[in-house]
Design a protein around this motif. Structure first.
Motif, PDB file in Angstrom:
ATOM      1  N   MET A  63     -34.521   2.646  68.494  1.00  0.00           N
ATOM      2  CA  MET A  63     -34.271   2.348  69.896  1.00  0.00           C
ATOM      3  C   MET A  63     -34.060   0.843  70.007  1.00  0.00           C
ATOM      4  O   MET A  63     -34.933   0.047  69.675  1.00  0.00           O
ATOM      5  N   SER A  64     -32.907   0.461  70.459  1.00  0.00           N
ATOM      6  CA  SER A  64     -32.529  -0.940  70.565  1.00  0.00           C
ATOM      7  C   SER A  64     -33.330  -1.641  71.662  1.00  0.00           C
ATOM      8  O   SER A  64     -33.438  -1.137  72.781  1.00  0.00           O
ATOM      9  N   ILE A  65     -33.891  -2.790  71.323  1.00  0.00           N
ATOM     10  CA  ILE A  65     -34.662  -3.598  72.269  1.00  0.00           C
ATOM     11  C   ILE A  65     -34.347  -5.072  72.031  1.00  0.00           C
ATOM     12  O   ILE A  65     -33.731  -5.433  71.025  1.00  0.00           O
ATOM     13  N   ASP A  66     -34.790  -5.899  72.947  1.00  0.00           N
ATOM     14  CA  ASP A  66     -34.710  -7.347  72.782  1.00  0.00           C
ATOM     15  C   ASP A  66     -36.118  -7.916  72.796  1.00  0.00           C
ATOM     16  O   ASP A  66     -36.984  -7.456  73.544  1.00  0.00           O
ATOM     17  N   HIS A  67     -36.342  -8.924  71.957  1.00  0.00           N
ATOM     18  CA  HIS A  67     -37.646  -9.558  71.797  1.00  0.00           C
ATOM     19  C   HIS A  67     -37.690 -10.796  72.696  1.00  0.00           C
ATOM     20  O   HIS A  67     -37.038 -11.797  72.411  1.00  0.00           O
ATOM     21  N   GLU A  68     -38.443 -10.698  73.792  1.00  0.00           N
ATOM     22  CA  GLU A  68     -38.482 -11.785  74.770  1.00  0.00           C
ATOM     23  C   GLU A  68     -38.886 -13.133  74.160  1.00  0.00           C
ATOM     24  O   GLU A  68     -38.231 -14.146  74.441  1.00  0.00           O
ATOM     25  N   PRO A  69     -39.925 -13.206  73.313  1.00  0.00           N
ATOM     26  CA  PRO A  69     -40.286 -14.516  72.762  1.00  0.00           C
ATOM     27  C   PRO A  69     -39.152 -15.188  71.982  1.00  0.00           C
ATOM     28  O   PRO A  69     -39.003 -16.412  72.028  1.00  0.00           O
ATOM     29  N   THR A  70     -38.330 -14.402  71.289  1.00  0.00           N
ATOM     30  CA  THR A  70     -37.208 -14.987  70.554  1.00  0.00           C
ATOM     31  C   THR A  70     -36.149 -15.508  71.515  1.00  0.00           C
ATOM     32  O   THR A  70     -35.595 -16.598  71.314  1.00  0.00           O
ATOM     33  N   LEU A  71     -35.856 -14.754  72.570  1.00  0.00           N
ATOM     34  CA  LEU A  71     -34.896 -15.228  73.575  1.00  0.00           C
ATOM     35  C   LEU A  71     -35.357 -16.546  74.186  1.00  0.00           C
ATOM     36  O   LEU A  71     -34.577 -17.493  74.305  1.00  0.00           O
ATOM     37  N   VAL A  72     -36.636 -16.624  74.542  1.00  0.00           N
ATOM     38  CA  VAL A  72     -37.192 -17.845  75.139  1.00  0.00           C
ATOM     39  C   VAL A  72     -37.114 -18.997  74.141  1.00  0.00           C
ATOM     40  O   VAL A  72     -36.718 -20.108  74.491  1.00  0.00           O
ATOM     41  N   GLU A  73     -37.478 -18.728  72.897  1.00  0.00           N
ATOM     42  CA  GLU A  73     -37.420 -19.753  71.848  1.00  0.00           C
ATOM     43  C   GLU A  73     -35.997 -20.294  71.676  1.00  0.00           C
ATOM     44  O   GLU A  73     -35.795 -21.468  71.390  1.00  0.00           O
TER      45      GLU A  73
END
Length: 162
Positions: A63-73
Motif C-alpha cells: 500500500m503506497s504511502i508517504d513518510h511525513e518526516p522525510t517530506l518535512v526534512e
C-alpha cells in the motif's frame, strides 16, 4: 534521509520493515474520491471504503504511502504534496499502528519524483495481501490529513464495508 532499502537483482525493493521508520512516525495515505468514497445507506453518510487501505496486487506490491518526516526534512509542504489529482485528499496514521496488526512499513523511494515514498506490506509470505480485518483496523486508526468535505473516515459501530 532514510537509508536505502533492500532490493532484488532487478533493483526492485523487497518488502521489509524499515527500522528507521519509527512507530510514532506519521504515514500518509492518499485518497482518490472516485475510488475510495461511497455512500453508506445504513448511516446515510459518505464515507471512506476499506479499499483505501488495500495494497497493490503486484507480487511485491504494498500500500503506497508517504513518510511525513522525510517530506518535512526535504523542506516540502506535506499537505500540498499529497493532494495532486486525482488524489485530492489524504488520511494519516502512525507507522506503529500498521505494525501492531502484523504489517511491515518500509522505504520504497521513487527517484526522483517521490523520495518520501514508502509502502505498507503484509507478512513476508504474502506481502501484497491484507486481510479485511487489517484494512478495517488501518482505517479505524486513520484521521483526515487533508480533509474531503462531507466524508467520514470511519464509523466506529459500522461492520459494513464496500
Amino acid at each position: 534521509m532514510l537509508s536505502q532499502p533492500p532490493r532484488d537483482n532487478a533493483g526492485v525493493v523487497n518488502p521489509h520493515d524499515h527500522g528507521e521508520i519509527l512507530g510514532d512516525d506519521v504515514i500518509i495515505r492518499r485518497v482518490n474520491p472516485a475510488e475510495h468514497v461511497y455512500f453508506d445507506e445504513n448511516h446515510q453518510v459518505n464515507r471512506l471504503s476499506t479499499k483505501v487501505m488495500q495494497p497493490s496486487s503486484e507480487p511485491k506490491g504494498g500500500m503506497s504511502i508517504d513518510h511525513e518526516p522525510t517530506l518535512v526534512e526535504m523542506g516540502i509542504d506535506p499537505r500540498a504534496f499529497v493532494t495532486s489529482p486525482p488524489m485530492t485528499a489524504s488520511v494519516w496514521l502512525r507507522a506503529g499502528a500498521a505494525r501492531e496488526i502484523g504489517l511491515q512499513v518500509g522505504y520504497d523511494p521513487i527517484d526522483p519524483h517521490n523520495m518520501a515514498h514508502c509502502e505498507v506490506w503484509g507478512p513476508i509470505e504474502r506481502p501484497n495481501r491484507f486481510s479485511k480485518g487489517q484494512q478495517r483496523k488501518l482505517l479505524a486508526t486513520s484521521e483526515w490529513y487533508v480533509e474531503l468535505p462531507g466524508v467520514v473516515v470511519c464509523l466506529a459501530d459500522s461492520g459494513q464495508d464496500q
